[in-house]
Design a protein around this motif. Structure first.
Motif, PDB file in Angstrom:
ATOM      1  N   ASN A  28       0.942   3.892  -2.956  1.00 53.22           N
ATOM      2  CA  ASN A  28       0.591   5.609  -2.581  1.00 53.22           C
ATOM      3  C   ASN A  28       1.809   6.292  -3.437  1.00 53.22           C
ATOM      4  N   ILE A  53      -0.288  11.253   1.598  1.00 53.16           N
ATOM      5  CA  ILE A  53      -0.570   9.952   2.263  1.00 53.16           C
ATOM      6  C   ILE A  53      -1.959   9.545   2.313  1.00 53.16           C
ATOM      7  N   ARG A  54      -2.654   8.578   1.351  1.00 53.56           N
ATOM      8  CA  ARG A  54      -3.957   8.459   1.378  1.00 53.56           C
ATOM      9  C   ARG A  54      -4.194   7.185   0.912  1.00 53.56           C
ATOM     10  N   TYR A  94      -5.409   3.729  -1.559  1.00 52.80           N
ATOM     11  CA  TYR A  94      -5.383   3.825  -3.010  1.00 52.80           C
ATOM     12  C   TYR A  94      -6.715   4.438  -3.616  1.00 52.80           C
ATOM     13  N   LEU A 123      -6.875   7.979  -4.018  1.00 47.11           N
ATOM     14  CA  LEU A 123      -6.114   8.432  -5.180  1.00 47.11           C
ATOM     15  C   LEU A 123      -6.437   7.905  -6.547  1.00 47.11           C
ATOM     16  N   TYR A 164       2.615   3.916   7.200  1.00 43.42           N
ATOM     17  CA  TYR A 164       1.797   2.959   6.897  1.00 43.42           C
ATOM     18  C   TYR A 164       1.951   1.928   7.766  1.00 43.42           C
ATOM     19  N   ASP A 176       0.917  -1.311   0.128  1.00 45.59           N
ATOM     20  CA  ASP A 176      -0.054   0.149   0.040  1.00 45.59           C
ATOM     21  C   ASP A 176       0.826   1.300   0.008  1.00 45.59           C
TER      22      ASP A 176
END
Length: 453
Positions: free
Chosen positions: A246, A261-262, A264, A267, A295, A242
């Protein structure tokens, strides 16, 4: 191995296809036998699955194999020849260089009007239009134009009759219904030739998007000979999929709200290939590690423990198989989770729990075991031997020892930590001692005293 640049391209294609209710097509271009092995194909498929691009998703189609479409490639080559859009050529490179005066100038069209029939050894060349220009509609680079006069009559089939990559690629795209091609900028120079082939075959070219090159800290293009570029290597080092996804999504593009930072799915919804910056993208390993650490810290504890398991057992673990104690690890897992940026760092955090003797870092030993260290360890051992073996009581005992030696607690901890764990940096000391146990802690303090003596 799967290049991180290829992974980024795949993610951009995947996001675009899923946004539009379209299809991501995986094609293995395997016509070069020397660069084609089944295990490499399997590696591509497994690497894609690791970053969430899987055949289990309805948006995924393939894999198709270019070699399976060879008859169609030959048919297209013949179609172009029959239409007068391609011709056979028997010129060697040396002959062309002799006529032009330089091997760099390209083919000079010598065989255009010779009307040669096919014979083994004669290549088939596309008859590039003499006038006008080819305009490429590119979502990243606008509409670059290429004068046709600057494009040589390029080869579309070799002397043995086998079509070259340019033609095979166009025919496969046609047969598979490709409407958007999102790929690295190194392919931009091929695009006007491919677009001419699309038009010659009576089809509308796809929409193109050529992504910026990815560079290292010296602003050199990432190279497998010089840089770590394989996605598998990063996964093996303990980067979470992940976190990699990202970070790769941000190599050339970023959300407008600047929140990097978020997850997928967010995104994917925000991504627009037309917003990709055409400038080269810096692959910052330090920033990737920072992403990964974030993460790791966000993982639920049970998921963190599960993610660490491959590093806690053979062959990655530095201790004998029977020495590992799952309960001991679980007792310190939450503390370790806040201190590592790569999963592979977990062994260095907890190895003191499972080795007979800690791995001594000599620099830490020299730094901590200065004058007075032996007296401090001896005093601490006396107090520690008689207290309840839990973190608060252990801390109080060392606080009393520190006061006795006119030291702050931080200074007093250093020799004890190095004696017990081998390093000056690690998990919180008193929780570590509690899990290690009274007998092993005291034995290590005795060993340190013996070594100091």
């Amino acid at each position: 191995m799967f290049h991180v640049g290829g992974a980024r391209s795949a993610l951009y294609n995947w996001a675009t296809a899923r946004q539009q209710g379209g299809t991501f097509v995986l094609r293995i271009e395997d016509t070069d036998a020397a660069r084609n092995r089944p295990e490499w194909t399997d590696g591509i498929i497994s690497a894609l699955a690791a970053i969430g691009i899987s055949a289990a998703d309805p948006a995924f189609e393939g894999p198709y194999f270019q070699s399976h479409n060879a008859d169609r490639h030959r048919e297209a080559a013949q179609q172009l020849h029959d239409a007068g859009l391609a011709y056979y050529c028997d010129c060697t490179r040396e002959q062309v260089a002799e006529r032009t005066g330089s091997p760099q100038l390209g083919y000079d069209g010598f065989c255009r009007e010779r009307d040669l029939a096919y014979e083994p050894g004669r290549a088939l060349r596309f008859r590039t239009p003499d006038e006008g220009e080819t305009v490429v509609v590119d979502l990243v680079r606008g509409e670059p134009s290429f004068p046709n006069a600057a494009i040589e009559d390029f080869v579309i089939a070799r002397g043995d009759g086998s079509p070259v990559f340019l033609l095979a690629n166009v025919v496969d795209d046609l047969d598979e219904g490709i409407t958007e091609v999102i790929r690295g900028e190194e392919h931009l120079s091929n695009t006007p030739k491919q677009q001419l082939l699309w038009q010659a075959l009576g089809a509308q070219p796809p929409v193109w998007a050529h992504l910026p090159v990815i560079v290292n800290e010296k602003r050199q293009k990432l190279s497998k000979r010089r840089d770590k570029v394989a996605l598998e290597d990063y996964l093996a080092e303990g980067y979470l999929p992940d976190a990699l996804v990202n970070y790769l999504m941000l190599l050339g593009w970023g959300p407008k709200d600047d929140v990097e930072i978020r997850p997928y799915p967010e995104l994917e919804q925000l991504f627009r290939v037309g917003e990709v910056n055409g400038a080269s993208a810096f692959f910052d390993v330090k920033k990737l590690a920072a992403f990964n650490g974030e993460y790791i810290r966000r993982l639920p504890l049970e998921e963190f423990i599960t993610a660490c398991r491959p590093w806690l057992s053979a062959p990655k673990a530095p201790w004998p198989a029977g020495a590992y104690d799952a309960k001991a690890f679980e007792a310190v897992a939450a503390l370790a989770q806040t201190r590592i940026t790569l999963l592979s760092e977990i062994t260095g955090c907890v190895d003191f729990l499972f080795l007979d003797e800690p791995v001594r870092d000599e620099a830490s030993w020299s730094k901590a075991m200065k004058a007075g260290a032996a007296e401090l360890i001896r005093s601490a051992r006396v107090r520690l031997a008689g207290v309840d073996w839990e973190a608060d009581a252990l801390k109080q005992a060392l606080e009393e020892t520190a006061a006795e030696h006119d030291l702050k607690l931080g200074k007093a901890q250093a020799p004890i930590r190095v004696a017990v764990t081998g390093r000056t940096i690690g998990l919180p000391l008193f929780e570590s001692l509690e899990v290690l146990g009274r007998d092993r802690t005291l034995a290590r303090l005795d060993k340190a005293l013996s070594d100091l003596a």
